[in-house]
Design a protein around this motif. Structure first.
Motif, PDB file in Angstrom:
ATOM      1  N   TRP A   1     -29.281 -47.338 -47.809  1.00 23.28           N
ATOM      2  CA  TRP A   1     -28.219 -46.483 -47.814  1.00 23.28           C
ATOM      3  C   TRP A   1     -26.774 -46.852 -47.234  1.00 23.28           C
ATOM      4  CZ3 TRP A   1     -25.570 -43.934 -43.633  1.00 23.28           C
ATOM      5  CH2 TRP A   1     -24.612 -42.942 -44.046  1.00 23.28           C
ATOM      6  N   ALA A   2     -25.915 -46.474 -47.940  1.00 26.20           N
ATOM      7  CA  ALA A   2     -24.383 -46.707 -47.283  1.00 26.20           C
ATOM      8  C   ALA A   2     -23.663 -45.400 -47.514  1.00 26.20           C
ATOM      9  CB  ALA A   2     -23.949 -47.835 -48.040  1.00 26.20           C
ATOM     10  N   PRO A   3     -22.659 -45.098 -46.683  1.00 23.86           N
ATOM     11  CA  PRO A   3     -22.053 -43.854 -47.104  1.00 23.86           C
ATOM     12  C   PRO A   3     -21.398 -44.084 -48.579  1.00 23.86           C
ATOM     13  CG  PRO A   3     -21.271 -44.680 -45.062  1.00 23.86           C
ATOM     14  CD  PRO A   3     -22.272 -45.821 -45.691  1.00 23.86           C
ATOM     15  N   GLY A   4     -21.665 -42.701 -49.026  1.00 24.27           N
ATOM     16  CA  GLY A   4     -21.244 -42.625 -50.378  1.00 24.27           C
ATOM     17  C   GLY A   4     -22.052 -42.920 -51.479  1.00 24.27           C
ATOM     18  N   ALA A   5     -23.294 -43.295 -50.994  1.00 25.71           N
ATOM     19  CA  ALA A   5     -24.433 -43.820 -52.031  1.00 25.71           C
ATOM     20  C   ALA A   5     -24.556 -42.454 -53.137  1.00 25.71           C
ATOM     21  CB  ALA A   5     -25.695 -44.015 -51.414  1.00 25.71           C
ATOM     22  N   ALA A   6     -25.018 -43.084 -54.309  1.00 27.87           N
ATOM     23  CA  ALA A   6     -25.308 -42.143 -55.409  1.00 27.87           C
ATOM     24  C   ALA A   6     -26.455 -41.138 -55.023  1.00 27.87           C
ATOM     25  CB  ALA A   6     -25.511 -42.908 -56.746  1.00 27.87           C
ATOM     26  N   PRO A   7     -26.446 -39.935 -55.642  1.00 26.13           N
ATOM     27  CA  PRO A   7     -27.563 -38.971 -55.244  1.00 26.13           C
ATOM     28  C   PRO A   7     -28.901 -39.659 -55.347  1.00 26.13           C
ATOM     29  CG  PRO A   7     -26.089 -38.017 -56.811  1.00 26.13           C
ATOM     30  CD  PRO A   7     -25.594 -39.387 -56.544  1.00 26.13           C
ATOM     31  N   ALA A   8     -30.043 -39.296 -54.709  1.00 26.45           N
ATOM     32  CA  ALA A   8     -31.364 -39.920 -54.660  1.00 26.45           C
ATOM     33  C   ALA A   8     -32.373 -38.883 -54.305  1.00 26.45           C
ATOM     34  CB  ALA A   8     -31.419 -40.841 -53.403  1.00 26.45           C
ATOM     35  N   ASP A   9     -33.729 -38.794 -54.999  1.00 26.99           N
ATOM     36  CA  ASP A   9     -34.624 -37.946 -54.912  1.00 26.99           C
ATOM     37  C   ASP A   9     -35.176 -37.996 -53.665  1.00 26.99           C
ATOM     38  OD1 ASP A   9     -34.364 -37.368 -57.555  1.00 26.99           O
ATOM     39  OD2 ASP A   9     -34.790 -39.696 -57.905  1.00 26.99           O
ATOM     40  N   TYR A  10     -35.492 -39.172 -52.949  1.00 25.39           N
ATOM     41  CA  TYR A  10     -36.431 -39.420 -51.495  1.00 25.39           C
ATOM     42  C   TYR A  10     -35.471 -40.195 -50.607  1.00 25.39           C
ATOM     43  CZ  TYR A  10     -39.847 -37.688 -54.965  1.00 25.39           C
ATOM     44  OH  TYR A  10     -40.539 -37.057 -55.845  1.00 25.39           O
ATOM     45  N   ALA A  11     -35.628 -39.951 -49.429  1.00 24.49           N
ATOM     46  CA  ALA A  11     -34.912 -41.195 -48.427  1.00 24.49           C
ATOM     47  C   ALA A  11     -36.200 -41.508 -47.509  1.00 24.49           C
ATOM     48  CB  ALA A  11     -34.028 -40.293 -47.525  1.00 24.49           C
ATOM     49  N   VAL A  12     -36.230 -42.745 -47.131  1.00 24.86           N
ATOM     50  CA  VAL A  12     -37.053 -43.133 -46.045  1.00 24.86           C
ATOM     51  C   VAL A  12     -36.328 -43.528 -45.039  1.00 24.86           C
ATOM     52  CG1 VAL A  12     -38.831 -44.972 -45.952  1.00 24.86           C
ATOM     53  CG2 VAL A  12     -38.553 -44.016 -48.076  1.00 24.86           C
ATOM     54  N   VAL A  13     -36.427 -42.967 -43.627  1.00 26.68           N
ATOM     55  CA  VAL A  13     -35.465 -42.950 -42.822  1.00 26.68           C
ATOM     56  C   VAL A  13     -36.308 -42.923 -41.291  1.00 26.68           C
ATOM     57  CG1 VAL A  13     -34.124 -41.820 -43.855  1.00 26.68           C
ATOM     58  CG2 VAL A  13     -35.602 -40.610 -42.537  1.00 26.68           C
ATOM     59  N   TRP A  14     -35.525 -43.520 -40.298  1.00 26.03           N
ATOM     60  CA  TRP A  14     -35.804 -43.387 -38.911  1.00 26.03           C
ATOM     61  C   TRP A  14     -34.281 -43.154 -38.276  1.00 26.03           C
ATOM     62  CZ3 TRP A  14     -39.660 -42.441 -35.828  1.00 26.03           C
ATOM     63  CH2 TRP A  14     -39.309 -42.531 -34.605  1.00 26.03           C
ATOM     64  N   ALA A  15     -34.254 -41.975 -37.604  1.00 28.50           N
ATOM     65  CA  ALA A  15     -33.153 -41.428 -36.882  1.00 28.50           C
ATOM     66  C   ALA A  15     -32.017 -41.758 -37.631  1.00 28.50           C
ATOM     67  CB  ALA A  15     -32.865 -42.270 -35.403  1.00 28.50           C
ATOM     68  N   PRO A  16     -31.706 -41.008 -38.827  1.00 30.62           N
ATOM     69  CA  PRO A  16     -30.601 -41.156 -39.757  1.00 30.62           C
ATOM     70  C   PRO A  16     -29.440 -40.463 -39.110  1.00 30.62           C
ATOM     71  CG  PRO A  16     -31.961 -39.402 -40.762  1.00 30.62           C
ATOM     72  CD  PRO A  16     -32.691 -40.306 -39.492  1.00 30.62           C
TER      73      PRO A  16
END
Ligand code: NDP
Ligand code: OXD
Length: 306
Positions: free
Chosen positions: A31-46
């Motif tokens: 991910w980077a600011p302004g990323a194109a729309p996604a269906d899923y995110a895989v994260v830690w403390a976003p």
């Protein structure tokens, strides 16, 4: 299908490559600011920005068991929040907790200090029956820990929100049975999620109810512990010591008393590390199941907080 990865303090490359390999039909990016729309995110403390910019996410996969860093963020009610279940963490947690309890009961730290000073002398062994261990939280990790402690023949007690039955473990449930649970323990292991109900639950009142000479193992979240209360109980001898893997501030400031306290063993939030390969396999499996319209395990109940 499009997937974004973002985990604070973690290099995205190996995760992105791993997710691409596990889900060849997916378009996976860091991910980077302004990323194109996604269906899923895989994260830690976003950051909140990621969630604000991605209102169409169907599910957010947390690459840890605890979701306390995610729950305060704003996100659409229909977005599923999914935690890791186990994914290689419970065996690590069982190793860590058993070593902490055994180290204390076998007085291995006392022996280590003595041999360093050139002393070769024996102590009368302590009886494990005199060290009933209580596990707070009998979920994915707490259950495995309680079972591992049973293998070493410690008397084991457990406490959870809803009633449980676990072979060889005396189980207590709910706030109404908390005091009886604590009174039945000398060693206390915290494996609760951090929620408004459990914040500060390890305090003078609760730790003061343990059998005298008690010992604390906190492997859950620093927010569970009232640190000044622990220091006072150690000074007073109500508690004999503590092993802490988590602190309110990680790392603690240089002047924090826990760094050098003789009765505290400190580790840097490492008792159960996220296993990248196992986590990717689990998350990929869940994404495939969701796409087939099937339910998945580990969906967080946001109202409950875990
Ligand atoms: P689970 O959600 O599987 O289990 C949570 C357990 O806590 C359940 O038994 C639940 O009861 C119980 N519980 C929750 N709220 C209360 C309450 N108010 N009163 C009594 N019991 C309660 O979590 P996991 O076992 O997977 O993980 C536990 C925690 O461990 C994580 O939230 C995380 O903070 C921490 N952790 C720390 C790591 C480290 O490296 N130090 C690594 C991984 C996790 P019930 O069963 O009735 O719902
Ligand atoms: C977790 C952690 O919750 O790493 O998984 O603490």
């Amino acid at each position: 299908m499009r997937i974004l990865f973002h985990a604070i303090g973690t290099k995205p490359g190996p995760w992105v490559d791993g997710l691409r390999a596990a889900l060849p039909d997916a378009d996976v990016d860091a991910w980077a600011p302004g990323a194109a729309p996604a269906d899923y995110a895989v994260v830690w403390a976003p950051p909140q920005q990621l969630l604000d910019e991605q209102p169409r996410l169907q599910a957010i996969f947390n690459i840890g068991a605890g979701v306390d860093a995610l729950l305060p963020l704003r996100m659409p009610a229909q977005t599923l929040l999914v935690r890791l279940d186990d994914a290689g963490m419970s065996v690590q947690m069982a190793e860590y907790v058993c070593q902490a309890v055994i180290r204390h009961v076998r007085e291995l730290d006392v022996y280590e200090r003595a041999t360093r000073e050139g002393q070769w002398s024996f102590r009368k062994p302590l009886a494990r029956e005199d060290f009933p261990v209580g596990v707070m939280g009998l979920g994915v990790l707490g259950t495995r820990v309680a079972q591992a402690l049973r293998q070493f023949e410690f008397p084991v007690r457990g406490w959870s929100r809803s009633p449980k039955q676990l072979d060889g473990v005396r189980c207590f449930a709910g706030d109404g049975e908390l005091d009886a649970f604590l009174a039945a323990c000398r060693v206390l292991v915290c494996l609760l999620p951090l929620t408004p109900q459990t914040d500060g639950i390890l305090n003078r009142r609760t730790l003061g109810r343990l059998q005298r000479g008690g010992y604390l193992v906190n492997v859950a979240r620093g927010g569970h512990l009232v640190e000044d209360d622990l220091l006072a109980l150690l000074d007073e001898g109500q508690l004999a010591g503590a092993t802490l893997d988590v602190l309110r501030q990680e790392p603690p400031p240089p002047e924090h008393p826990f760094w050098r306290h003789p009765k505290i063993t400190l580790t840097p939030h490492t008792s159960a590390r996220t296993d990248r390969d196992a986590s990717i396999a689990q998350i990929a499996g869940k994404i495939r199941a969701l796409r087939r319209g099937e339910p998945v395990a580990g969906v967080v109940d946001r109202a409950r907080g875990y």
